[in-house]
Design an enzyme around this catalytic site. Structure first.
Site: not given
Length: 316
Positions: A51, A301
């Site tokens: 992110k 992720s």
């Protein structure tokens, strides 16, 4: 569609903030899957997830346009990323999180000197509140996925992946709101058109799967999946058309399959990956990715796990 030029520009813009994360391998995983699997280790990224790429690109863009206050709505990782880069750039930030937000992620947001506000359980609850705070304070709201600068930032992963594994035939990516896979699609399909990009969602958080089935954006009710970073209620207005046009496949995994991947990563590779980050590998381990004898890149992720919850993520 985000252009490759936008993604390359984002790649240049964020280099002073992000890590170029490594690619990990496991002989046992290759033997079990019948593929040559490469794990893109975004859990080792700054703030613990991918992110930071999109957040850095978007916040820097907002700052260049005169912003002096930032808000975000996030189950944790996007909030951490926005909090971190806002702090680095000296901009005050408020992060709106769900009432059941991961404790470790909230602590991290606060450690980056952003304020935290709790609101509801779904993105449909917290996004309007974050936008309202931005409006009230003359600031800028940074969406978790449905924003061109965010998507471009996430797409920088594909640039790295195709440099690190030049013969990659498949990239497998977890799907929440679609910012990560949307960015990867925009970059990968331009850099290497023949590469196949496969998305993975939890069965109980299948808003993108249903949307693709029906050819339009479908909203679902809240979910209790252990993959808390994938609990979006619907794909984004910007991300969904990208997936609809360019995604090669989207598969669903069960909670049990996510738990098995989580356990494998922890026990066999010694990597602590949050359940959302293990979701793409879950599809490979469950035989839901058809890529026998090919080079497959799996995006891990994120790795922001509350240590007190580890036992809750293991196979039952």
């Amino acid at each position: 569609m985000i252009s490759l030029d936008e993604i390359k520009k984002a790649h240049d813009e964020i280099q002073d903030t992000i890590h170029r994360t490594p690619v990990l391998t496991s002989r046992l995983l290759n033997e079990r899957s019948g593929m040559e699997v490469f794990l893109k280790a975004e859990h080792l990224q700054k703030t613990g997830s991918f992110k930071i790429r999109g957040a850095t690109n978007a916040v820097k863009q907002a700052l260049a346009e005169g912003a002096n206050f930032i808000t975000a709505a996030s189950s944790g990782n996007h909030g951490q990323a926005v909090a971190y880069i806002a702090g680095q750039l000296g901009i005050p930030a408020v992060i709106v999180v769900p009432e059941d937000a991961n404790r470790a992620k909230v602590k991290a947001i606060e450690a980056y000197h952003a304020k935290v506000e709790y609101c509801g359980l779904t993105s449909a609850d917290r996004i309007p509140r974050a936008k309202q705070l931005a409006k009230e304070n003359g600031g800028v709201y940074i969406p978790p996925y449905d924003h061109s600068a965010v998507i471009a930032g996430q797409g920088t992963i594909a640039i790295e992946v195709l440099e690190q594994v030049s013969e990659a035939a498949v990239i497998v990516v977890p799907v929440g709101g679609g910012g990560l896979i949307g960015g990867i699609l925009c970059a990968a399909k331009k850099l290497k058109p023949e590469v196949r990009v496969i998305g993975v969602e939890p069965e109980t958080a299948n808003d993108t799967f249903l949307s693709l089935q029906q050819g339009k954006i479908i909203s679902i009710a809240g979910t209790s999946t252990i993959a808390d970073g994938l609990r979006t209620s619907q794909p984004g207005d910007l991300t969904f058309p990208i997936l609809k046009e360019h995604l090669d496949d989207l598969v669903l995994v069960t909670e049990a399959e996510i738990r098995e991947a989580f356990e494998f990563l922890l026990e066999r590779t010694k990597q602590l990956i949050e359940p959302s980050g293990a979701t793409a590998l879950a599809a490979v381990m469950a035989g839901k990715v058809n890529a026998a004898n090919e080079k497959v890149v799996v995006v891990l992720s994120g790795g922001n796990v509350d240590l007190h919850q580890i036992v809750d993520f293991l196979p039952e």
